[in-house]
Design a protein around this motif. Structure first.
Motif, PDB file in Angstrom:
ATOM      1  N   ASN A   1       0.841  -1.191   0.000  1.00  0.00           N
ATOM      2  CA  ASN A   1       0.000   0.000   0.000  1.00  0.00           C
ATOM      3  C   ASN A   1       0.874   1.238   0.000  1.00  0.00           C
ATOM      4  O   ASN A   1       0.686   2.137  -0.822  1.00  0.00           O
ATOM      5  N   SER A   2       1.844   1.281   0.896  1.00  0.00           N
ATOM      6  CA  SER A   2       2.694   2.463   0.980  1.00  0.00           C
ATOM      7  C   SER A   2       3.601   2.599  -0.241  1.00  0.00           C
ATOM      8  O   SER A   2       3.953   3.699  -0.635  1.00  0.00           O
ATOM      9  N   GLN A   3       3.967   1.474  -0.874  1.00  0.00           N
ATOM     10  CA  GLN A   3       4.834   1.507  -2.048  1.00  0.00           C
ATOM     11  C   GLN A   3       4.087   1.787  -3.340  1.00  0.00           C
ATOM     12  O   GLN A   3       4.576   2.530  -4.191  1.00  0.00           O
ATOM     13  N   LEU A   4       2.932   1.149  -3.516  1.00  0.00           N
ATOM     14  CA  LEU A   4       2.332   1.078  -4.846  1.00  0.00           C
ATOM     15  C   LEU A   4       0.979   1.748  -5.041  1.00  0.00           C
ATOM     16  O   LEU A   4       0.607   2.021  -6.179  1.00  0.00           O
ATOM     17  N   ALA A   5       0.223   1.957  -3.994  1.00  0.00           N
ATOM     18  CA  ALA A   5      -1.153   2.448  -4.167  1.00  0.00           C
ATOM     19  C   ALA A   5      -1.214   3.718  -5.012  1.00  0.00           C
ATOM     20  O   ALA A   5      -1.997   3.804  -5.962  1.00  0.00           O
ATOM     21  N   TYR A   6      -0.398   4.672  -4.679  1.00  0.00           N
ATOM     22  CA  TYR A   6      -0.404   5.935  -5.425  1.00  0.00           C
ATOM     23  C   TYR A   6       0.009   5.713  -6.880  1.00  0.00           C
ATOM     24  O   TYR A   6      -0.609   6.242  -7.801  1.00  0.00           O
ATOM     25  N   LYS A   7       1.040   4.904  -7.098  1.00  0.00           N
ATOM     26  CA  LYS A   7       1.549   4.669  -8.447  1.00  0.00           C
ATOM     27  C   LYS A   7       0.532   3.913  -9.301  1.00  0.00           C
ATOM     28  O   LYS A   7       0.359   4.223 -10.481  1.00  0.00           O
ATOM     29  N   VAL A   8      -0.128   2.922  -8.706  1.00  0.00           N
ATOM     30  CA  VAL A   8      -1.161   2.179  -9.446  1.00  0.00           C
ATOM     31  C   VAL A   8      -2.310   3.119  -9.790  1.00  0.00           C
ATOM     32  O   VAL A   8      -2.832   3.105 -10.908  1.00  0.00           O
ATOM     33  N   TRP A   9      -2.694   3.954  -8.857  1.00  0.00           N
ATOM     34  CA  TRP A   9      -3.759   4.920  -9.098  1.00  0.00           C
ATOM     35  C   TRP A   9      -3.380   5.874 -10.240  1.00  0.00           C
ATOM     36  O   TRP A   9      -4.208   6.157 -11.121  1.00  0.00           O
TER      37      TRP A   9
END
Length: 81
Positions: free
Chosen positions: A19-27
């Motif tokens: 979540n901390s690594q990827l959530a923003y990037k996936v979004w």
């Protein structure tokens, strides 16, 4: 899909680190904008990313493979019944 929804999916699947690594990037990629939430949950349940440092591109590559198989399996199931 909103960023908060993606964060919730990671958290509910037990992937706090992802979540901390990827959530923003996936979004930001927008790849999950029109995706079915159940398919994403199934993907997160089927794969094991524990203890791995994974890049966004690699994560999404695995998702695309899963989504393709999931779609083909659904088509096959419809043909049988």
């Amino acid at each position: 899909m909103e960023r908060e929804q993606i964060e919730e999916l990671f958290e509910e699947s037990g992937y706090h680190d992802l979540n901390s690594q990827l959530a923003y990037k996936v979004w930001m990629t927008g790849i999950w904008d029109e995706e079915d939430e159940e398919k994403i949950e199934a993907f997160l349940d089927a794969y094991s990313f524990e203890g791995e440092g994974i890049l966004t591109d690699e994560f999404l590559y695995h998702y695309r493979i899963f989504a393709y198989i999931h779609e083909k399996n659904a088509l096959f199931q419809r043909q049988i019944f």
